[in-house]
Write an enzyme that holds these catalytic residues in place. Structure first.
Site, PDB file in Angstrom:
ATOM      1  N   LYS A 139       0.823  -1.214   0.000  1.00 46.67           N
ATOM      2  CA  LYS A 139       0.000   0.000   0.000  1.00 46.67           C
ATOM      3  C   LYS A 139       0.860   1.268   0.000  1.00 46.67           C
ATOM      4  CE  LYS A 139      -3.734  -2.358  -0.246  1.00 46.67           C
ATOM      5  NZ  LYS A 139      -4.439  -3.158   0.723  1.00 46.67           N
TER       6      LYS A 139
HETATM    7  C1  LIG Z   1      -5.548  -4.287   1.041  1.00 45.33           C
HETATM    8  C2  LIG Z   1      -7.012  -4.071   1.080  1.00 45.33           C
HETATM    9  C3  LIG Z   1      -7.771  -4.371   2.212  1.00 45.33           C
HETATM   10  C4  LIG Z   1      -7.239  -5.147   3.378  1.00 45.33           C
HETATM   11  O1  LIG Z   1      -6.195  -4.527   3.992  1.00 45.33           O
HETATM   12  P1  LIG Z   1      -5.353  -5.308   5.118  1.00 45.33           P
HETATM   13  O2  LIG Z   1      -4.590  -4.214   5.776  1.00 45.33           O
HETATM   14  O3  LIG Z   1      -4.488  -6.286   4.396  1.00 45.33           O
HETATM   15  O4  LIG Z   1      -6.328  -5.961   6.014  1.00 45.33           O
HETATM   16  C5  LIG Z   1      -9.095  -4.003   2.242  1.00 45.33           C
HETATM   17  N1  LIG Z   1      -9.672  -3.401   1.189  1.00 45.33           N
HETATM   18  C6  LIG Z   1      -8.989  -3.136   0.056  1.00 45.33           C
HETATM   19  C7  LIG Z   1      -9.677  -2.439  -1.058  1.00 45.33           C
HETATM   20  C8  LIG Z   1      -7.640  -3.482  -0.041  1.00 45.33           C
HETATM   21  O5  LIG Z   1      -6.973  -3.265  -1.171  1.00 45.33           O
END
Ligand SMILES: *Cc1c(COP(=O)(O)O)cnc(C)c1O
Length: 386
Positions: A188
């Site tokens: 991210k």
């Molecule tokens: C990555 C992601 C999540 C989950 O995030 P985590 O921190 O891995 O739990 C939720 N929604 C979207 C759209 C994502 O891309």
């Protein structure tokens, strides 16, 4: 990874600076590894950045979404309206609280659900709307929030892609939506390896989320062991083990400080992709709506077999053979086995999302990418399509 044709262009290589490495080392030497002073510092800095009164760090965005649904009182028998073009976690947490995920189709240009598409699938059982800022492009949050107010439901935004995004000038997470959830997963825009954050303007929800994120304890270990701390705690509810440790917050503090710099770099790569791919018969991301700010998380192209002579999967394989790693965001959630079987969702429910899910390919994008890697991706796509 190295292939016969040379080093791989990674999909989303994290950019970790020496300052972050040193900060983590300092935590390791400090004698306090779990939730403590660095988490508190990260929460304050994050709240300031998005303009939210309250920010609660947790160990994932999934945890952030789960706790937000609980705080908003979503439970058995309720329905939550969300988008099918998302990671499964967005819908899984709805199931975790005993509610039913209901999918609203997306706008084919923004790839986001709209107030109109959300309203079409709302019923008397709808308790919340859970929009996702797909790829970092802001949803019309004010429009969704206005709809929610009118229908007496809550808006919980999945801002996993959108830390830097602004919708009509207002920062995502800054209080337009009732609750905002962020992800600091490895790929991210801001990473702590794993991690997440909830922001809200509601003090009561903030307190509930804080308590529920650590077993339901009345106060955490940091306050119990402080010199003037209270050694006894009370269990207010059977909470979860969702707290963020200081090791991760140490990364987060620095990642936040350099967030805008990384966005600038990804924006430059984005422009280069726009130029470099302009002569190809593939779909490129739509321009950003005036007044909005895109967080440039995913650069997704659309590969239509009729226009390109190749399928998306063909292109992905061809790029893989050239050492370029791409990804697919996302297979439509309602068509995964669990959702199709449990709720009887079938193809045709959300035609726009399904068409995109079948054609979309996410190109490598990271502030750590070099110019020559970007050029290599552009050349490889030309070589694979022409
Ligand atoms: C990555 C992601 C999540 C989950 O995030 P985590 O921190 O891995 O739990 C939720 N929604 C979207 C759209 C994502 O891309």
């Amino acid at each position: 990874m190295i292939t016969a044709s040379g080093p791989v262009v990674d999909f989303a290589r994290p950019s970790i600076s020496e300052a972050e490495i040193q900060e983590v080392v300092a935590v390791l030497r400090s004698g306090w590894l779990t939730t403590g002073a660095r988490v508190a510092q990260f929460e304050r800095a994050f709240a300031d950045y998005v303009g939210a009164p309250h920010a609660m760090a947790v160990n994932s965005c999934t945890a952030a979404l789960h706790l937000s649904l609980l705080a908003a009182g979503v439970g058995a028998g309720d329905e939550v309206v969300t988008t099918p073009l998302t990671f499964c976690a967005t819908a899984n947490v709805v199931v975790h609280v005993g509610a039913t995920p209901v999918f609203a189709d997306i706008d084919p240009e923004t790839m986001n659900l709209t107030p109109e598409s959300a309203e079409r699938v709302m019923t008397s059982r709808t308790k919340a709307i859970l929009p996702v800022h797909f790829a970092g492009r802001p949803v019309d949050v004010a429009g969704v929030q206005a709809l929610a107010r009118r229908r007496g439901v809550v808006v919980i935004e999945d801002a996993a892609h959108a830390v830097e995004a602004r919708a009509q000038g207002r920062h995502v997470g800054g209080g337009t939506a009732d609750l905002s959830c962020f992800s600091f997963y490895a790929t991210k825009n801001l990473t702590t390896g794993e991690g997440g954050m909830v922001t809200t303007a509601r003090a009561d929800w903030a307190q509930r989320i804080r308590v529920a994120s650590l077993h339901g304890l009345s106060h955490d270990a940091w306050t119990r062991y402080a010199a003037d701390g209270r050694p006894h705690y009370d269990v207010l509810e059977p909470g979860f083990k969702y707290n963020m440790p200081d090791i991760q917050a140490a990364l987060g503090i620095h990642q936040l400080a350099s967030l805008e710099q990384r966005l600038e770099r990804r924006t430059a790569i984005w422009r280069r992709y726009d130029e470099g791919l302009a002569d190809l018969p593939i779909g490129r991301p739509a321009p950003v709506r005036p007044g909005d700010r895109h967080a440039r998380h995913l650069y997704t192209v659309l590969v239509d077999q009729e226009r390109c002579g190749r399928t998306r999967d063909d292109l992905q394989r061809a790029l893989q053979a050239k050492g370029i790693v791409t990804s697919i965001h996302f297979a439509a959630v309602h068509l995964h086995s669990y959702y199709a079987t449990r709720y009887g969702y079938v193809r045709g429910l959300c035609p726009n999302a399904e068409a995109i899910a079948d054609r979309t390919l996410s190109l490598p994008l990271s502030a750590a990418m070099r110019d020559d890697e970007v050029e290599r991706v552009i050349e490889a796509i030309h070589g694979s399509l022409l």
